[in-house]
Design a protein around this motif. Structure first.
Motif, mmCIF file in Angstrom:
data_model
loop_
_atom_site.group_PDB
_atom_site.id
_atom_site.type_symbol
_atom_site.label_atom_id
_atom_site.label_comp_id
_atom_site.label_asym_id
_atom_site.label_seq_id
_atom_site.Cartn_x
_atom_site.Cartn_y
_atom_site.Cartn_z
ATOM 1 N N ILE A 70 39.666 10.792 -15.648
ATOM 2 C CA ILE A 70 40.427 12.395 -15.066
ATOM 3 C C ILE A 70 40.612 13.323 -16.397
ATOM 4 O O ILE A 70 40.726 14.425 -15.829
ATOM 5 C CB ILE A 70 41.780 11.859 -14.532
ATOM 6 C CG1 ILE A 70 41.358 10.722 -13.082
ATOM 7 C CG2 ILE A 70 42.520 13.060 -13.941
ATOM 8 C CD1 ILE A 70 40.653 11.583 -11.950
ATOM 9 N N ASP A 71 41.013 12.690 -17.631
ATOM 10 C CA ASP A 71 40.792 13.814 -18.615
ATOM 11 C C ASP A 71 39.862 14.610 -18.670
ATOM 12 O O ASP A 71 39.834 15.901 -18.574
ATOM 13 C CB ASP A 71 41.174 13.240 -19.751
ATOM 14 C CG ASP A 71 41.535 13.973 -20.899
ATOM 15 O OD1 ASP A 71 42.121 15.308 -20.788
ATOM 16 O OD2 ASP A 71 41.304 13.732 -22.092
ATOM 17 N N ALA A 72 38.417 13.939 -18.652
ATOM 18 C CA ALA A 72 37.159 14.638 -18.853
ATOM 19 C C ALA A 72 37.156 15.838 -17.382
ATOM 20 O O ALA A 72 36.527 16.759 -17.690
ATOM 21 C CB ALA A 72 36.033 13.605 -18.769
ATOM 22 N N THR A 94 39.401 16.974 -15.874
ATOM 23 C CA THR A 94 40.208 18.209 -15.901
ATOM 24 C C THR A 94 39.775 19.067 -17.004
ATOM 25 O O THR A 94 39.961 20.244 -16.574
ATOM 26 C CB THR A 94 41.527 17.645 -16.682
ATOM 27 O OG1 THR A 94 42.052 16.577 -15.775
ATOM 28 C CG2 THR A 94 42.525 18.748 -16.676
ATOM 29 N N HIS A 95 38.951 18.581 -18.116
ATOM 30 C CA HIS A 95 38.269 19.438 -19.031
ATOM 31 C C HIS A 95 37.387 20.236 -18.194
ATOM 32 O O HIS A 95 37.215 21.581 -18.382
ATOM 33 C CB HIS A 95 37.726 18.761 -19.935
ATOM 34 C CG HIS A 95 38.610 18.092 -21.095
ATOM 35 N ND1 HIS A 95 38.181 16.631 -21.581
ATOM 36 C CD2 HIS A 95 39.935 18.037 -21.387
ATOM 37 C CE1 HIS A 95 39.312 16.294 -22.272
ATOM 38 N NE2 HIS A 95 40.358 17.167 -22.111
ATOM 39 N N ALA A 96 36.440 19.629 -17.601
ATOM 40 C CA ALA A 96 35.415 20.422 -16.807
ATOM 41 C C ALA A 96 35.945 21.461 -15.685
ATOM 42 O O ALA A 96 35.608 22.545 -16.085
ATOM 43 C CB ALA A 96 34.551 19.799 -16.055
ATOM 44 N N VAL A 137 46.846 22.841 -16.684
ATOM 45 C CA VAL A 137 47.035 21.265 -16.588
ATOM 46 C C VAL A 137 47.293 20.635 -17.743
ATOM 47 O O VAL A 137 48.271 20.030 -18.098
ATOM 48 C CB VAL A 137 45.600 20.733 -16.148
ATOM 49 C CG1 VAL A 137 46.157 19.226 -15.827
ATOM 50 C CG2 VAL A 137 45.474 21.335 -14.790
ATOM 51 N N HIS A 138 46.791 21.153 -18.834
ATOM 52 C CA HIS A 138 46.698 20.744 -20.152
ATOM 53 C C HIS A 138 48.357 21.030 -20.737
ATOM 54 O O HIS A 138 48.904 20.515 -21.585
ATOM 55 C CB HIS A 138 45.643 21.062 -21.274
ATOM 56 C CG HIS A 138 44.560 19.943 -21.230
ATOM 57 N ND1 HIS A 138 43.582 19.866 -20.213
ATOM 58 C CD2 HIS A 138 44.132 18.911 -21.972
ATOM 59 C CE1 HIS A 138 42.947 18.843 -20.486
ATOM 60 N NE2 HIS A 138 43.146 18.343 -21.474
ATOM 61 N N ALA A 139 48.390 22.488 -20.546
ATOM 62 C CA ALA A 139 49.678 22.930 -21.158
ATOM 63 C C ALA A 139 50.973 22.229 -20.378
ATOM 64 O O ALA A 139 51.790 21.583 -21.393
ATOM 65 C CB ALA A 139 49.714 24.467 -20.624
ATOM 66 N N SER A 163 50.494 8.859 -21.300
ATOM 67 C CA SER A 163 49.539 8.911 -21.818
ATOM 68 C C SER A 163 48.716 10.567 -21.441
ATOM 69 O O SER A 163 49.191 10.946 -20.520
ATOM 70 C CB SER A 163 48.393 7.922 -21.428
ATOM 71 O OG SER A 163 47.955 8.077 -20.402
ATOM 72 N N HIS A 164 47.910 10.927 -22.343
ATOM 73 C CA HIS A 164 47.243 12.302 -22.027
ATOM 74 C C HIS A 164 46.493 12.286 -20.863
ATOM 75 O O HIS A 164 46.939 13.180 -19.758
ATOM 76 C CB HIS A 164 46.441 12.773 -23.193
ATOM 77 C CG HIS A 164 45.779 13.914 -23.023
ATOM 78 N ND1 HIS A 164 46.168 15.051 -23.006
ATOM 79 C CD2 HIS A 164 44.325 14.138 -22.628
ATOM 80 C CE1 HIS A 164 45.462 16.253 -22.977
ATOM 81 N NE2 HIS A 164 44.366 15.611 -22.579
ATOM 82 N N GLY A 165 45.723 11.158 -20.482
ATOM 83 C CA GLY A 165 45.047 11.453 -19.133
ATOM 84 C C GLY A 165 45.850 11.130 -17.996
ATOM 85 O O GLY A 165 45.917 11.727 -17.005
ATOM 86 N N SER A 205 48.944 11.945 -17.850
ATOM 87 C CA SER A 205 49.884 13.230 -17.586
ATOM 88 C C SER A 205 48.704 14.367 -16.862
ATOM 89 O O SER A 205 49.291 14.968 -15.898
ATOM 90 C CB SER A 205 50.168 13.768 -18.877
ATOM 91 O OG SER A 205 50.764 13.063 -19.801
ATOM 92 N N ASN A 206 47.548 14.574 -17.124
ATOM 93 C CA ASN A 206 46.797 15.285 -16.517
ATOM 94 C C ASN A 206 46.580 14.813 -15.134
ATOM 95 O O ASN A 206 46.432 15.732 -14.235
ATOM 96 C CB ASN A 206 45.239 15.337 -17.294
ATOM 97 C CG ASN A 206 45.371 16.257 -18.530
ATOM 98 O OD1 ASN A 206 46.287 17.165 -18.628
ATOM 99 N ND2 ASN A 206 44.572 15.970 -19.365
ATOM 100 N N ALA A 207 46.577 13.666 -14.805
ATOM 101 C CA ALA A 207 46.100 13.136 -13.406
ATOM 102 C C ALA A 207 47.416 13.263 -12.576
ATOM 103 O O ALA A 207 47.032 13.799 -11.500
ATOM 104 C CB ALA A 207 46.077 11.601 -13.462
HETATM 105 FE FE LIG Z 1 42.398 16.555 -22.468
#
Ligand SMILES: [Fe+2]
Length: 390
Positions: free
Chosen positions: A192-194, A196-198, A261-263, A275-277, A279-281
């Motif tokens: 999901i992190d990936a 979110t990057h896309a 989202v990352h902010a 975790s980062h992932g 949090s983004n999810a």
């Molecule tokens: Fe990320």
């Protein structure tokens, strides 16, 4: 005018790890410092790398100080280890934390000072030297850290980064075989992190034709394969596509940037150690619920990359459908989509907002301005599990 930057060489695909032998010969490296997660070592994940180094008679030192979402203190410990050992190559193997520590330590080994002297929000020094050569080898399909020049560190309430072109890998190796044994939760969160990057790179105000086409390609690969990779980890095709999707998303977001989202995820990591992932999810659908109206044309292409039905639907309906499908996807891979699920209270929203507002570097790339009020609204919606505009 746009520019596109990436590491000098990227090897990817099953078996690409064997290219490490050529790299050692190219660099004439004999004293290697490996920065990795102790858990990966105990699970045997890094054994193939150690075997290659052994065959080359390389002298290997293992730095195992890596912890998830590393604080500045850990960063300084790793930097000191590398300065003391003075290897001629640093190899980072692991998730984003190991790779980020490897980047920072390899560069700081060739410069004065401590991690905090070079952080984006508080820097007092400029990096003057490139430091040691580095090879970055991800063991998850998610962070894209192998192709970026960013190292993230946890501060008391939030996170901050060292970012400089010197932190780019000399070589990145993305071999999906390293991800075959990842458990479902890690596969889901990093995947999901990936994704979110896309998506964030695609809708970033700094997107270019190059980053946009990479982002759409990455979204398609990830959305088509993440459920299988999570629930049937032995499916090599799904693992390979996730590794590739993550790499491609990394190349895109490194050049276009991530945004809201990352902010807003950073304070969740800083204050609550999520975790980062994860949090983004939580935040992905609620942020896009607030911003889709500013990038409605692009949302149509996102819908196509997601293979969503778009015939006879208005642009508005298509964008709303994308937002809902993001939430469905996150639930399908077993991740929570509310702050409540992590025991975060409504009284915490104020502190989250206060810290989220500080992430201007990321917020500035949002297709729609996210001011204090809208940030508070996003955290409130994420607490209550409400999609307001979708
Ligand atoms: Fe990320």
């Amino acid at each position: 005018m746009d520019q596109f930057v990436s590491p000098k060489k990227i090897y990817h695909g099953e078996g690409s790890l064997t290219k490490l032998e050529d790299i050692l010969k190219d660099l004439k490296a004999t004293k290697i410092f490996i920065i990795t997660d102790p858990m990966l070592k105990s699970l045997g994940v890094i054994d193939p790398v150690l075997e290659i180094l052994e065959r080359q008679n390389a002298l290997v030192e293992l730095g195992e100080n890596v912890v998830p979402e590393p604080p500045v203190k850990i960063g300084n410990q790793v930097v000191n280890e590398v300065r003391k050992i003075q290897p001629d190559l640093v190899i980072g193997i692991g998730g984003g934390s190991a790779l980020d520590l490897a980047k920072a330590a390899a560069v700081l080994a060739g410069n004065d000072g401590r991690v905090e002297d070079y952080l984006n929000l508080s820097s007092t020094k400029k990096l003057l030297n490139k430091g040691l050569p580095k090879v970055l080898i991800p063991s998850t399909a998610g962070t894209g850290a192998e192709v970026t020049d960013i190292a993230v560190f946890s501060l008391e309430n939030t996170k901050d980064v060292i970012t400089h072109e010197y932190l780019l890998a000399d070589y990145a190796i993305v071999d999906p075989t390293l991800t075959y044994t990842l458990p479902p939760k890690v596969t889901a969160a990093s995947g999901i992190d990936a994704l979110t990057h896309a998506i964030e790179a695609y809708t970033s105000v700094n997107a270019s034709p190059l980053t946009e086409s990479l982002a759409l390609d990455a979204m398609k690969r990830i959305v088509e394969n993440i459920r299988t990779a999570v629930w049937n980890g032995n499916d090599k095709h799904a693992r390979e596509q996730m590794a590739l999707g993550s790499l491609i998303a990394g190349l895109s977001f490194y050049n276009a940037g991530v945004a809201g989202v990352h902010a807003l995820a950073y304070p969740l990591g800083g204050l609550f150690k999520l975790s980062h992932g994860e949090s983004n999810a939580i935040l992905l659908s609620y942020v896009y619920d607030q911003v889709w109206m500013a990038c409605i044309d692009k949302m149509k292409n996102v819908a196509k990359a997601f293979s969503l039905p778009i015939n006879e639907k208005s642009d508005r309906e298509i964008a709303q459908q994308v937002v809902r499908s993001l939430q469905d996807l996150i639930k399908d891979v077993g991740l929570p989509t509310t702050l409540r699920a992590y025991n975060i209270q409504s009284k915490d929203i104020e502190n989250l907002t206060k810290n989220g507002v500080k992430q201007k570097r990321l917020l500035n790339r949002s297709p729609k301005t996210l001011d204090e009020n809208s940030i508070k609204q996003i955290y409130t919606n994420a607490y209550e599990g409400v999609l307001q505009n979708s």
